[in-house]
Design a protein around this motif. Structure first.
Motif, short mmCIF file in Angstrom:
data_model
loop_
_atom_site.label_atom_id
_atom_site.label_comp_id
_atom_site.label_asym_id
_atom_site.label_seq_id
_atom_site.Cartn_x
_atom_site.Cartn_y
_atom_site.Cartn_z
N THR A 70 24.48 -30.56 -78.82
CA THR A 70 25.84 -30.87 -78.80
C THR A 70 26.78 -29.62 -78.40
OG1 THR A 70 25.25 -32.32 -80.46
CG2 THR A 70 27.86 -31.70 -80.44
N THR A 71 25.96 -28.68 -78.74
CA THR A 71 26.78 -26.85 -78.34
C THR A 71 27.17 -27.21 -76.91
OG1 THR A 71 26.20 -26.20 -80.20
CG2 THR A 71 26.81 -23.95 -78.74
N ALA A 72 25.61 -27.60 -76.74
CA ALA A 72 25.19 -27.37 -75.10
C ALA A 72 26.38 -27.76 -74.48
CB ALA A 72 23.81 -27.17 -74.07
N VAL A 73 26.68 -28.66 -74.68
CA VAL A 73 27.83 -29.92 -73.77
C VAL A 73 29.00 -29.76 -74.10
CG1 VAL A 73 28.79 -31.97 -74.13
CG2 VAL A 73 26.41 -32.17 -74.25
N THR A 74 29.29 -28.73 -75.04
CA THR A 74 30.50 -28.25 -74.96
C THR A 74 30.97 -26.76 -74.63
OG1 THR A 74 30.62 -28.85 -77.46
CG2 THR A 74 32.19 -26.94 -76.93
N ALA A 75 30.24 -26.18 -74.38
CA ALA A 75 30.05 -24.88 -73.48
C ALA A 75 29.75 -25.59 -71.72
CB ALA A 75 28.41 -24.09 -73.95
N PHE A 76 29.11 -26.23 -71.64
CA PHE A 76 29.42 -26.66 -70.68
C PHE A 76 30.23 -27.63 -69.63
CE2 PHE A 76 24.44 -26.86 -70.51
CZ PHE A 76 24.35 -25.78 -69.77
N GLN A 77 30.48 -28.39 -70.95
CA GLN A 77 32.74 -28.93 -70.47
C GLN A 77 33.25 -27.38 -70.42
OE1 GLN A 77 33.16 -31.16 -73.65
NE2 GLN A 77 32.67 -33.16 -72.91
N GLN A 78 33.86 -26.96 -71.09
CA GLN A 78 34.25 -25.04 -70.63
C GLN A 78 34.26 -24.71 -70.00
OE1 GLN A 78 33.10 -22.71 -74.24
NE2 GLN A 78 34.69 -24.06 -76.00
N ALA A 79 33.22 -24.45 -68.94
CA ALA A 79 32.81 -24.19 -68.01
C ALA A 79 33.66 -24.99 -66.98
CB ALA A 79 31.29 -24.03 -67.05
N SER A 80 33.04 -26.68 -66.73
CA SER A 80 33.75 -27.41 -65.76
C SER A 80 35.60 -26.94 -66.25
CB SER A 80 33.70 -28.44 -66.05
OG SER A 80 33.95 -29.89 -65.21
N ALA A 81 35.26 -27.14 -67.31
CA ALA A 81 37.89 -27.22 -67.70
C ALA A 81 37.62 -25.60 -66.20
CB ALA A 81 38.34 -27.11 -68.59
N LEU A 82 36.90 -24.67 -66.52
CA LEU A 82 37.28 -23.07 -65.90
C LEU A 82 37.51 -23.27 -63.83
CD1 LEU A 82 35.90 -20.87 -67.95
CD2 LEU A 82 38.31 -21.11 -67.71
N ASP A 83 36.71 -24.13 -64.30
CA ASP A 83 36.23 -25.13 -62.05
C ASP A 83 35.99 -26.45 -61.93
OD1 ASP A 83 36.00 -24.81 -59.41
OD2 ASP A 83 34.42 -23.49 -59.48
N ARG A 84 36.96 -26.89 -62.19
CA ARG A 84 37.04 -28.11 -62.14
C ARG A 84 36.22 -28.91 -61.05
NH1 ARG A 84 39.47 -30.67 -66.33
NH2 ARG A 84 40.61 -28.75 -67.11
N ALA A 85 35.84 -27.64 -59.25
CA ALA A 85 35.98 -28.43 -58.66
C ALA A 85 34.08 -28.31 -58.47
CB ALA A 85 36.52 -27.52 -57.38
N ALA A 86 33.43 -27.35 -59.26
CA ALA A 86 32.22 -27.16 -59.51
C ALA A 86 31.03 -28.49 -59.81
CB ALA A 86 32.30 -25.83 -60.55
N ALA A 87 30.50 -28.84 -59.52
CA ALA A 87 29.19 -29.94 -59.37
C ALA A 87 28.57 -29.24 -60.75
CB ALA A 87 28.68 -30.53 -58.52
N LEU A 88 28.21 -28.23 -60.33
CA LEU A 88 27.23 -27.55 -61.42
C LEU A 88 27.16 -27.77 -63.50
CD1 LEU A 88 24.23 -26.19 -61.82
CD2 LEU A 88 25.80 -23.96 -61.57
N PRO A 89 28.67 -27.74 -63.57
CA PRO A 89 28.57 -27.91 -65.17
C PRO A 89 28.14 -29.00 -65.75
CG PRO A 89 30.27 -25.81 -64.19
CD PRO A 89 29.76 -26.69 -62.72
N MET A 90 29.01 -30.02 -64.77
CA MET A 90 28.71 -31.46 -65.12
C MET A 90 27.61 -31.73 -64.40
SD MET A 90 31.02 -34.23 -65.41
CE MET A 90 32.74 -33.68 -65.46
N LEU A 91 26.72 -31.72 -63.11
CA LEU A 91 25.14 -31.33 -64.20
C LEU A 91 24.84 -31.41 -65.19
CD1 LEU A 91 22.68 -32.59 -61.96
CD2 LEU A 91 22.75 -30.49 -61.51
N TYR A 92 25.22 -29.78 -65.42
CA TYR A 92 24.12 -29.50 -66.72
C TYR A 92 25.07 -30.36 -68.06
CZ TYR A 92 22.18 -25.66 -64.13
OH TYR A 92 21.16 -25.05 -63.55
N ILE A 93 25.50 -30.96 -67.90
CA ILE A 93 26.94 -31.78 -69.19
C ILE A 93 25.75 -33.38 -68.95
CG2 ILE A 93 28.54 -33.39 -69.86
CD1 ILE A 93 30.73 -31.38 -68.69
N GLY A 94 25.34 -33.60 -68.25
CA GLY A 94 24.26 -35.26 -67.65
C GLY A 94 23.16 -34.15 -68.58
#
Length: 225
Positions: A70-94
């Motif tokens: 759960t903490t991992a998802v939240t952190a990766f979502q923060q990374a995704s919000a900081l770079d919305r064009a990056a695929a890596l955070p969304m992959l890690y969220i999955g």
């Protein structure tokens, strides 16, 4: 997570728990003097410590290793919000959603990661997202969609062999095709068994060795002479 799915993801798309802390996304730009569009530098402007984007990825990776998904998802979502064009955070969220048992939501994250990677021409991320999507579909018994996704991966991978494993994807396609063939061949037998069971239940035959009760007799009482 099923053992074969874990091994497939490790080979085709390394999990953050097994990989080094991810680097910032690398995208090209037509103006070398400016940073890639949508990317966040790995370090701050003063050169001290990781950027907010990298810090969020690091936090998510650490949480994933601790199995605090759960903490991992939240952190990766923060990374995704900081770079919305990056695929890596969304992959890690999955990955994190899948690890905590939320496969349905993980499928959406993997699809979005694939879309972002395609738009950003990030072939390595696209390969990882496609593999994760196909493997998760298969684990959820979405056989036809999984087969199509693996086939797409194999076809695309033939021209991107440097970042993908088309032979592995093609092996999954063949395995799913064999499964479909066996299932179709067994279907008439399954239907006959189901029909026989239905008729038997409707007829309610007398158990072997027990004589049928006389009309009007109370079940469980001995017959009268």
């Amino acid at each position: 997570m099923r053992p074969w799915l874990l091994s497939t993801l490790v080979v085709l798309a390394p999990l953050p728990a097994l990989a080094q802390a991810p680097a910032s996304p690398q995208r090209t730009t037509t103006t070398p003097s400016t940073p890639p569009v949508g990317a966040t530098p790995t370090t701050t402007s003063t050169g001290r410590g990781p950027s907010p984007y990298q810090a969020a990825l690091n936090q998510g990776t650490d949480a994933y290793r601790r199995r605090d998904y759960t903490t991992a998802v939240t952190a990766f979502q923060q990374a995704s919000a900081l770079d919305r064009a990056a695929a890596l955070p969304m992959l890690y969220i999955g990955y994190a959603q899948l690890a905590r048992g939320d496969a349905a939501t993980a499928l959406g994250s993997f699809r979005e990661a694939q879309r972002l990677a395609t738009v950003g021409a990030d072939d390595a991320m696209r390969a990882r997202a496609m593999a994760a999507l196909a493997a998760t579909l298969e684990s959820q018994l979405h056989w036809d969609e999984a087969r199509v996704t693996w086939q797409d991966y194999a076809t695309w991978g033939d021209s991107h062999a440097g970042v993908s494993f088309p032979a592995t994807a093609r092996a999954r396609v063949e395995a799913l095709q064999r499964r479909t063939t066996v299932t179709q061949a067994a279907e008439p037998v399954r239907q006959r068994i189901a029909e026989r069971l239905r008729r038997n239940a409707a007829a309610q035959p007398t158990p072997e060795g027990m004589a049928p009760a006389a009309p009007g007799a109370v079940p469980g009482t001995p017959p009268t002479r």
